[in-house]
Design an enzyme around this catalytic site. Structure first.
Site, PDB file in Angstrom:
ATOM      1  N   GLY A 102      39.083   2.637  38.267  1.00 38.54           N
ATOM      2  CA  GLY A 102      40.336   2.813  39.001  1.00 38.54           C
ATOM      3  C   GLY A 102      40.975   1.503  39.431  1.00 38.54           C
ATOM      4  CB  CYS A 103      39.765  -1.964  39.888  1.00 29.26           C
ATOM      5  SG  CYS A 103      39.250  -2.139  41.579  1.00 29.26           S
ATOM      6  CB  VAL A 104      45.230  -2.330  38.353  1.00 34.53           C
ATOM      7  CG1 VAL A 104      46.185  -2.520  37.190  1.00 34.53           C
ATOM      8  CG2 VAL A 104      45.462  -0.988  38.987  1.00 34.53           C
TER       9      VAL A 104
END
Length: 104
Positions: A102-104
């Site tokens: 979920g981290c960009v």
């Protein structure tokens, strides 16, 4: 997998610079990684890093901010203070773990 040299050591990393070999990490490397992104590690930082690494070893994936806050007992606000802007990504990077889902 790419290899980079940090403090005279060859370290296996992914394309974004996150370590890919769990056992290559140690506290000295953490200090070097933190310095590269402008963070001077304290005992409070190491409390987070220790939780992250233990949780990763047990769960097989990098903990989210919510998990660190809930299970690690470290308030989210404190995480943002210790690791300003994108704390989950910075914590994982310094802890020598993969970027959290979920981290960009």
């Amino acid at each position: 997998m790419p290899i980079t040299t940090i403090a005279g050591r060859d370290i296996h990393v992914d394309d974004e610079g996150f370590l890919t070999a769990y056992d290559e990490w140690d506290a000295d490397l953490a200090k070097q990684l933190a310095a590269q992104i402008g963070i001077d590690l304290t005992d409070a930082h190491f409390k987070v890093l220790t939780f992250l690494r233990a949780d990763y070893a047990a769960q097989g994936e990098t903990a989210t901010l919510r998990r660190v806050s809930t299970l690690g007992g470290i308030p989210t606000k404190e995480l943002f203070t210790l690791f300003p802007k994108k704390p989950a990504k910075k914590m994982a990077y310094i802890a020598g773990l993969p970027k959290p889902h979920g981290c960009v």
